[in-house]
Design a protein around this motif. Structure first.
Motif, PDB file in Angstrom:
ATOM      1  N   ALA A 179       0.821  -1.216   0.000  1.00 26.84           N
ATOM      2  CA  ALA A 179       0.000   0.000   0.000  1.00 26.84           C
ATOM      3  C   ALA A 179       0.850   1.260   0.000  1.00 26.84           C
ATOM      4  N   THR A 180       2.057   1.157   0.549  1.00 25.35           N
ATOM      5  CA  THR A 180       2.965   2.305   0.616  1.00 25.35           C
ATOM      6  C   THR A 180       4.363   1.866   0.205  1.00 25.35           C
ATOM      7  N   LEU A 181       5.220   2.845  -0.031  1.00 22.75           N
ATOM      8  CA  LEU A 181       6.600   2.523  -0.381  1.00 22.75           C
ATOM      9  C   LEU A 181       7.305   1.784   0.761  1.00 22.75           C
ATOM     10  N   ALA A 182       6.927   2.107   1.994  1.00 23.76           N
ATOM     11  CA  ALA A 182       7.524   1.418   3.139  1.00 23.76           C
ATOM     12  C   ALA A 182       7.197  -0.070   3.118  1.00 23.76           C
ATOM     13  N   ASP A 183       6.054  -0.435   2.547  1.00 21.81           N
ATOM     14  CA  ASP A 183       5.657  -1.846   2.491  1.00 21.81           C
ATOM     15  C   ASP A 183       6.559  -2.666   1.574  1.00 21.81           C
ATOM     16  N   LEU A 184       7.281  -2.002   0.674  1.00 22.80           N
ATOM     17  CA  LEU A 184       8.124  -2.742  -0.266  1.00 22.80           C
ATOM     18  C   LEU A 184       9.221  -3.528   0.448  1.00 22.80           C
ATOM     19  N   THR A 185       9.598  -3.087   1.633  1.00 22.88           N
ATOM     20  CA  THR A 185      10.650  -3.806   2.356  1.00 22.88           C
ATOM     21  C   THR A 185      10.189  -5.196   2.782  1.00 22.88           C
ATOM     22  N   GLU A 186       8.897  -5.448   2.758  1.00 24.41           N
ATOM     23  CA  GLU A 186       8.363  -6.757   3.124  1.00 24.41           C
ATOM     24  C   GLU A 186       8.178  -7.655   1.901  1.00 24.41           C
ATOM     25  N   HIS A 187       8.572  -7.190   0.731  1.00 18.10           N
ATOM     26  CA  HIS A 187       8.354  -7.933  -0.510  1.00 18.10           C
ATOM     27  C   HIS A 187       9.665  -8.353  -1.148  1.00 18.10           C
ATOM     28  N   LYS A 188       9.578  -9.327  -2.021  1.00 21.13           N
ATOM     29  CA  LYS A 188      10.704  -9.716  -2.861  1.00 21.13           C
ATOM     30  C   LYS A 188      10.779  -8.714  -4.020  1.00 21.13           C
ATOM     31  N   LEU A 189      11.904  -8.061  -4.129  1.00 21.67           N
ATOM     32  CA  LEU A 189      12.080  -7.046  -5.167  1.00 21.67           C
ATOM     33  C   LEU A 189      13.136  -7.531  -6.151  1.00 21.67           C
ATOM     34  N   LEU A 190      12.822  -7.418  -7.418  1.00 22.00           N
ATOM     35  CA  LEU A 190      13.718  -7.887  -8.481  1.00 22.00           C
ATOM     36  C   LEU A 190      14.703  -6.783  -8.817  1.00 22.00           C
ATOM     37  N   SER A 191      15.945  -7.012  -8.458  1.00 24.07           N
ATOM     38  CA  SER A 191      16.972  -5.984  -8.496  1.00 24.07           C
ATOM     39  C   SER A 191      17.883  -6.121  -9.710  1.00 24.07           C
ATOM     40  N   ALA A 192      18.570  -5.023 -10.021  1.00 24.13           N
ATOM     41  CA  ALA A 192      19.616  -5.070 -11.050  1.00 24.13           C
ATOM     42  C   ALA A 192      20.944  -5.528 -10.468  1.00 24.13           C
ATOM     43  N   SER A 193      21.072  -5.451  -9.141  1.00 23.70           N
ATOM     44  CA  SER A 193      22.309  -5.872  -8.485  1.00 23.70           C
ATOM     45  C   SER A 193      22.058  -6.070  -7.004  1.00 23.70           C
ATOM     46  N   LEU A 194      22.586  -7.168  -6.449  1.00 20.14           N
ATOM     47  CA  LEU A 194      22.471  -7.421  -5.009  1.00 20.14           C
ATOM     48  C   LEU A 194      23.744  -7.040  -4.254  1.00 20.14           C
ATOM     49  N   ARG A 195      24.685  -6.416  -4.949  1.00 16.51           N
ATOM     50  CA  ARG A 195      25.889  -5.953  -4.263  1.00 16.51           C
ATOM     51  C   ARG A 195      25.526  -4.801  -3.335  1.00 16.51           C
ATOM     52  N   PRO A 196      26.261  -4.618  -2.233  1.00 15.13           N
ATOM     53  CA  PRO A 196      25.952  -3.525  -1.299  1.00 15.13           C
ATOM     54  C   PRO A 196      25.876  -2.180  -2.016  1.00 15.13           C
ATOM     55  N   GLY A 197      24.751  -1.518  -1.873  1.00 17.62           N
ATOM     56  CA  GLY A 197      24.540  -0.235  -2.540  1.00 17.62           C
ATOM     57  C   GLY A 197      24.372  -0.345  -4.036  1.00 17.62           C
ATOM     58  N   GLY A 198      24.162  -1.564  -4.523  1.00 21.06           N
ATOM     59  CA  GLY A 198      24.131  -1.779  -5.969  1.00 21.06           C
ATOM     60  C   GLY A 198      22.862  -1.352  -6.652  1.00 21.06           C
ATOM     61  N   ASP A 199      21.731  -1.341  -5.942  1.00 21.43           N
ATOM     62  CA  ASP A 199      20.478  -0.967  -6.600  1.00 21.43           C
ATOM     63  C   ASP A 199      19.581  -0.238  -5.615  1.00 21.43           C
ATOM     64  N   VAL A 200      19.161   0.935  -5.989  1.00 20.56           N
ATOM     65  CA  VAL A 200      18.228   1.738  -5.193  1.00 20.56           C
ATOM     66  C   VAL A 200      17.169   2.276  -6.134  1.00 20.56           C
ATOM     67  N   TRP A 201      15.900   2.086  -5.777  1.00 20.84           N
ATOM     68  CA  TRP A 201      14.814   2.650  -6.579  1.00 20.84           C
ATOM     69  C   TRP A 201      14.479   4.036  -6.034  1.00 20.84           C
ATOM     70  N   HIS A 202      14.335   4.993  -6.935  1.00 19.34           N
ATOM     71  CA  HIS A 202      13.996   6.366  -6.557  1.00 19.34           C
ATOM     72  C   HIS A 202      12.590   6.690  -7.061  1.00 19.34           C
ATOM     73  N   PHE A 203      11.762   7.212  -6.162  1.00 15.25           N
ATOM     74  CA  PHE A 203      10.373   7.501  -6.506  1.00 15.25           C
ATOM     75  C   PHE A 203      10.072   8.978  -6.289  1.00 15.25           C
ATOM     76  N   GLU A 204       9.391   9.572  -7.275  1.00 13.76           N
ATOM     77  CA  GLU A 204       8.909  10.941  -7.142  1.00 13.76           C
ATOM     78  C   GLU A 204       7.630  10.921  -6.302  1.00 13.76           C
ATOM     79  N   THR A 205       7.448  11.968  -5.492  1.00 15.65           N
ATOM     80  CA  THR A 205       6.266  12.048  -4.653  1.00 15.65           C
ATOM     81  C   THR A 205       5.430  13.272  -5.011  1.00 15.65           C
ATOM     82  N   GLU A 206       4.218  13.305  -4.488  1.00 13.48           N
ATOM     83  CA  GLU A 206       3.309  14.415  -4.797  1.00 13.48           C
ATOM     84  C   GLU A 206       3.847  15.751  -4.307  1.00 13.48           C
TER      85      GLU A 206
END
Length: 296
Positions: A179-206
Motif C-alpha cells: 500500500a505504501t513505499l515502506a511496504d516494499l521492504t516486506e516484498h521480494k524485489l527484483l533488483s539489477a544488483s544485489l551488491r551492497p549499494g548496488g540498486d536503489v529505486w527512486h520515486f517521485e512524490t506528490e
C-alpha cells in the motif's frame, strides 16, 4: 572599401612582416595591399605600421589594433565555418551508445528509417548500461536515462516514459499488494544488483520530493527483459519502463503492483561532446529521434 578586408590585410601584413609576403598570402597585388593599409590608416586617423627598408612592424597603436582585429577575424571565420557546418550534408560513421533496454525496444526499430533518410551515414550502435567517457571511447552521441551528472557534455531531452511497479497476479495473491513505499521492504524485489549499494529505486512524490528504497530479494539481474520474465514467473516485484511491461499487463501476465503510487517517469537525454558546432550527423540523428519519439 570593406572594413573587414582592410582589417584582414593589416593582420596579414603584421603576420608576414611585409607587404610583399602579405600580398602573396592573400593572392592579391602589392599595390592592392598598400591601398588597403592606406585606406585603413586614413579612416582611423592613426599610423598602424612602421616601415623600414627590411621589414614592416606594427606601431604601439597598431599592436593594440591587431590584437582586437585578430579576435574579430577569428569570429568571422567561425561564423563562416558555422554556416558551412549547418549546410553540410550529414555523412560519415556515427558512433552511438545507448542503454540496453531502451536501445533494443525503442531505438533499434528506428534505425532502418534513419539510415534510409540519411544514406551517407553509417551507424555503429553499442548497447550497454555503463556511463562511458564519450571522448575517450570515441562516442558521438549517447542516450542516457535518469538524472544527468554534471559534466561538460551537451544534452537534449528526448522524452519521458512511464515507470511502474509490476508483479504477477499469482505473486500478489500470495504476498499481498504493497500500500505504501515502506511496504516494499516486506516484498521480494527484483533488483539489477544485489551488491551492497548496488540498486536503489527512486520515486517521485506528490510534494515534489524523492523517496528512495534499497532493493533486496532473491534474484538480481542487470537486464530489464530478464527482470520482466522473472516478474511474470512470480519471483517478485519489478520496477520497469512501459515499453517492457505494457504487453504483459494487457495480456494479464502482470498487473500494477501499487495502483495508488504517484505516477513515475524516466527521462531520456541525448548527450554529446561539447564543441563549437554540432556535427551534421549528430544533429541529424538527434532531430530524427525528437521527431520520431514525439508520439510517446
Amino acid at each position: 572599401m570593406s572594413r573587414l578586408i582592410e582589417m584582414e590585410t593589416f593582420a596579414k601584413v603584421v603576420e608576414e612582416g611585409g607587404f610583399t609576403d602579405a600580398a602573396k598570402r592573400m593572392g592579391i597585388s602589392k599595390s592592392a595591399v598598400s591601398k588597403h593599409i592606406s585606406s585603413l590608416e586614413s579612416r582611423l586617423g592613426a599610423r598602424l605600421l612602421s616601415r623600414t627598408t627590411r621589414r614592416v612592424n606594427p606601431t604601439e597603436i597598431g599592436l593594440a589594433y591587431y590584437d582586437r582585429a585578430s579576435r574579430i577575424l577569428n569570429d568571422a571565420g567561425d561564423a563562416d565555418a558555422l554556416v558551412a557546418s549547418l549546410h553540410a550534408q550529414p555523412a560519415g560513421l556515427l558512433n552511438i551508445s545507448a542503454a540496453t533496454d531502451f536501445g533494443i525496444h525503442e531505438l533499434s526499430p528506428l534505425m532502418a528509417g534513419f539510415l534510409g533518410t540519411f544514406p551517407d551515414i553509417a551507424v555503429n550502435l553499442e548497447l550497454n548500461d555503463k556511463s562511458l567517457d564519450l571522448i575517450a571511447e570515441g562516442v558521438d552521441v549517447a542516450l542516457r536515462t535518469g538524472a544527468l551528472q554534471d559534466s561538460t557534455l551537451r544534452a537534449r531531452k528526448l522524452l519521458k516514459y512511464p515507470m511502474r511497479l509490476v508483479a504477477s497476479p499469482a505473486y500478489l495473491d500470495e504476498a499481498g499488494m504493497p500500500a505504501t513505499l515502506a511496504d516494499l521492504t516486506e516484498h521480494k524485489l527484483l533488483s539489477a544488483s544485489l551488491r551492497p549499494g548496488g540498486d536503489v529505486w527512486h520515486f517521485e512524490t506528490e510534494d515534489n520530493t524523492t523517496r528512495s528504497v534499497a532493493v533486496s530479494g532473491e534474484l538480481a539481474v542487470n537486464d530489464g527483459q530478464s527482470r520482466l520474465h522473472a516478474a511474470e514467473a512470480g519471483l517478485g516485484i519489478a520496477f520497469l519502463p512501459d515499453f517492457l511491461y505494457a504487453d504483459a499487463i494487457t495480456e494479464g501476465r502482470l498487473q500494477n503492483a501499487m495502483p495508488n503510487l504517484y505516477p513515475q517517469t524516466q527521462t531520456v537525454y541525448a548527450v554529446y561532446p561539447e564543441g563549437r558546432f554540432t556535427q551534421p550527423k549528430v544533429r541529424a540523428f538527434i532531430d530524427y529521434l525528437v521527431q520520431n519519439l514525439a508520439h510517446r
